[in-house]
Design an enzyme around this catalytic site. Structure first.
Site, PDB file in Angstrom:
ATOM      1  N   LYS A 212       0.860  -1.186   0.000  1.00  0.00           N
ATOM      2  CA  LYS A 212       0.000   0.000   0.000  1.00  0.00           C
ATOM      3  C   LYS A 212       0.895   1.236   0.000  1.00  0.00           C
ATOM      4  CE  LYS A 212      -3.463   2.506   2.636  1.00  0.00           C
ATOM      5  NZ  LYS A 212      -4.427   2.460   3.748  1.00  0.00           N
TER       6      LYS A 212
ATOM      7  N   ARG B 210     -10.646  10.099   1.911  1.00  0.00           N
ATOM      8  CA  ARG B 210     -10.542  10.750   3.225  1.00  0.00           C
ATOM      9  C   ARG B 210     -11.732  11.669   3.481  1.00  0.00           C
ATOM     10  NH1 ARG B 210      -3.902  11.211   2.952  1.00  0.00           N
ATOM     11  NH2 ARG B 210      -3.634   8.946   2.939  1.00  0.00           N
TER      12      ARG B 210
ATOM     13  N   LYS C 299      -2.117  -1.455  -3.817  1.00  0.00           N
ATOM     14  CA  LYS C 299      -2.998  -0.291  -3.763  1.00  0.00           C
ATOM     15  C   LYS C 299      -2.182   0.975  -3.895  1.00  0.00           C
ATOM     16  CE  LYS C 299      -5.967   1.913  -0.463  1.00  0.00           C
ATOM     17  NZ  LYS C 299      -6.429   1.952   0.885  1.00  0.00           N
TER      18      LYS C 299
HETATM   19  C1  PBG Z   1      -7.008   3.378   5.672  1.00  0.00           C
HETATM   20  C2  PBG Z   1      -7.449   3.294   4.256  1.00  0.00           C
HETATM   21  C3  PBG Z   1      -7.351   4.289   3.287  1.00  0.00           C
HETATM   22  C4  PBG Z   1      -7.895   3.772   2.122  1.00  0.00           C
HETATM   23  C5  PBG Z   1      -8.331   2.492   2.411  1.00  0.00           C
HETATM   24  N1  PBG Z   1      -8.012   2.201   3.739  1.00  0.00           N
HETATM   25  C6  PBG Z   1      -6.901   5.691   3.415  1.00  0.00           C
HETATM   26  C7  PBG Z   1      -5.515   6.002   3.666  1.00  0.00           C
HETATM   27  O1  PBG Z   1      -4.630   5.149   3.737  1.00  0.00           O
HETATM   28  O2  PBG Z   1      -5.261   7.189   3.822  1.00  0.00           O
HETATM   29  C8  PBG Z   1      -7.989   4.502   0.814  1.00  0.00           C
HETATM   30  C9  PBG Z   1      -8.906   3.910  -0.190  1.00  0.00           C
HETATM   31  C10 PBG Z   1      -9.254   4.800  -1.315  1.00  0.00           C
HETATM   32  O3  PBG Z   1      -8.650   5.854  -1.572  1.00  0.00           O
HETATM   33  O4  PBG Z   1     -10.209   4.423  -2.014  1.00  0.00           O
HETATM   34  N2  PBG Z   1      -7.955   2.875   6.559  1.00  0.00           N
END
Ligand code: PBG
Length: 330
Positions: free
Chosen positions: A202, A212, A255
Site C-alpha cells: 500500500k 478521506r 494499492k
Molecule cells: C485506511 C485506508 C485508506 C484507504 C483504504 N483504507 C486511506 C488512507 O490510507 O489514507 C484509501 C482507499 C481509497 O482511496 O479508495 N484505513
C-alpha cells in the site's frame, strides 16, 4: 519468433480483430462480476445516505441504506463487499473500532442476517476512521505512530469484527508485524478459520484524497509516509508481501491499482497466493470528473481500467465501480 512470417505485408495482427465475435474469442482476459469487491461506507447516527461529493455515485450509508445496497450487489452476483465505518465520536485510541456496538460491528450483524453466506463481508482493520487525529495508529507523546501499541489495537479490532461475523479481515495500516498480531489474536479468540487479506503493498498515494472525505479520516497533522510505501519503490513490494505471507496472510493487496500495474505484474510472477488490487477513490474520482465534463467516455474508461488490472495479474479488484460494472456485465 515462431509463427511470424518474414514476408511483407503481413496482415496477421489485424485478421483476428475484424469483428467483435472474433475479438471475444481471442480475448486473453475478461472481467467478470466474480472479480469485483465493492467498498462501502457506513456512518453511525444517520438515517439516510449522505452523498460523497468527491466521489459521485458513492455515499456514506446509514445501516438501512447499506443493507439495501448490499442486497442489490448480492442480486447482481458481486461476491464480496469491504466495509469502512465512520463513528459518531472519535478519540485518541479509536475506541469505536473494536467496541461491540461500534458501527462496523453493528453493520456486520445486520448484513450477516441479510446475505447469509452468499456474499463475503470483508472489513478494513485500521484506526484512521476512528481516531480524532486521523492517523492509522496510536500516537506516542511526541506525535509519532507507535507501531507496537497500534498492532495490539489491530488484533482487538480483528477479534471484534470476527465476533460480529466478518468473513475476512483486511489490515490496511501498514504497521510492521500487523499480520502476525492479527493472526495471533484471531487464533486466540477461536477465529482460526477467518482469513487475512493484507494490504501488503500500500503506497503513500495522493490518490486517496476522496476516500478521506468519504471516511472523514484526513490526518489532522503530517501525512502517512512513515508507514505507507514510497511510490518510487517497486522491489520493496516483494519484501512487504514476503513478510506478510510469512506472518500468516492468506491474500495480499496492491494499492492503488492503475498507477501500480507494474507492481501487480511483478508480484504475480513471484507469488502464488491470490492478489487483490484496490482501484482507489482518486482513480474513481478522476474517471467521474472527466466523464462529467464529457472529456472521456466514463463507462469505457472504467471497463478499460478494470480489465487492465486483470491483465496485470490481479485475481480480484476492490472498486467503487463494482455496482455499475456488475450491471454492465449482466
Ligand atoms: C485506511 C485506508 C485508506 C484507504 C483504504 N483504507 C486511506 C488512507 O490510507 O489514507 C484509501 C482507499 C481509497 O482511496 O479508495 N484505513
Amino acid at each position: 519468433m515462431s509463427g511470424v512470417s518474414a514476408g511483407f505485408p503481413d496482415r496477421r495482427m489485424r485478421r483476428m480483430r475484424a469483428n467483435a465475435a472474433f475479438r471475444r474469442l481471442v480475448a486473453e482476459h475478461r472481467l467478470s462480476v466474480d472479480d469485483l469487491v465493492a467498498p462501502l461506507f457506513v456512518k453511525e447516527g444517520i438515517d439516510s445516505p449522505e452523498p460523497v461529493v468527491s466521489m459521485p455515485g458513492v455515499a456514506q450509508h446509514s445501516i438501512e441504506s447499506l443493507r439495501q445496497e448490499v442486497r442489490i450487489l448480492a442480486g447482481l452476483g458481486v461476491p464480496a463487499v469491504m466495509l469502512f465505518g465512520i463513528p459518531a465520536a472519535k478519540d485518541g485510541r479509536g475506541s469505536g473500532a473494536d467496541a461491540a456496538d461500534g458501527i462496523v460491528q453493528v453493520a456486520l450483524r445486520a448484513l450477516r442476517d441479510d446475505v447469509g453466506d452468499s456474499m463475503l463481508l470483508i472489513t478494513d482493520d485500521c484506526l484512521d476512521e476512528f481516531t480524532d487525529h486521523g492517523h492509522c495508529g496510536i500516537l506516542t507523546a511526541d506525535g509519532r505512530v507507535d507501531n507496537d501499541a497500534t498492532i495490539d489495537r489491530y488484533g482487538a479490532i480483528a477479534v471484534a469484527q470476527a465476533d460480529a461475523g466478518a468473513d475476512v479481515i483486511a489490515p490496511s495500516g501498514m504497521m510492521d508485524g500487523q499480520v502476525r498480531a492479527i493472526r495471533a489474536a484471531l487464533d486466540g479468540a477461536g477465529h482460526a478459520e477467518v482469513p487475512i487479506l493484507a494490504y501488503a503493498a500500500k503506497y503513500a498515494s495522493a490518490l486517496y484524497g476522496p476516500f478521506r472525505d468519504a471516511a472523514e479520516c484526513a490526518p489532522a497533522f503530517g501525512d502517512r509516509r512513515s508507514y505507507q510505501m514510497d511510490p518510487p519503490n517497486g522491489r520493496e513490494a516483494f519484501a512487504e508481501v514476503a513478510l506478510d505471507l510469512h506472518e500468516g496472510a492468506d491474500m495480499v493487496m496492491v494499492k492503488p491499482a492503475i498507477a501500480y500495474l507494474d507492481v501487480i505484474a511483478r508480484l504475480r510472477d513471484r507469488f502464488e497466493v491470490p492478489i487483490a488490487a484496490y482501484h482507489v477513490s482518486g482513480e474513481y474520482a478522476m474517471i467521474k470528473a472527466a466523464a462529467a465534463n464529457d472529456w472521456i467516455d466514463g463507462t469505457a474508461v472504467a471497463l478499460e481500467h478494470l480489465v487492465a488490472i486483470k491483465r496485470a495479474g490481479a485475481d480480484f479488484i476492490l472498486t467503487y465501480l463494482a455496482r455499475e460494472a456488475a450491471e454492465l456485465l449482466q
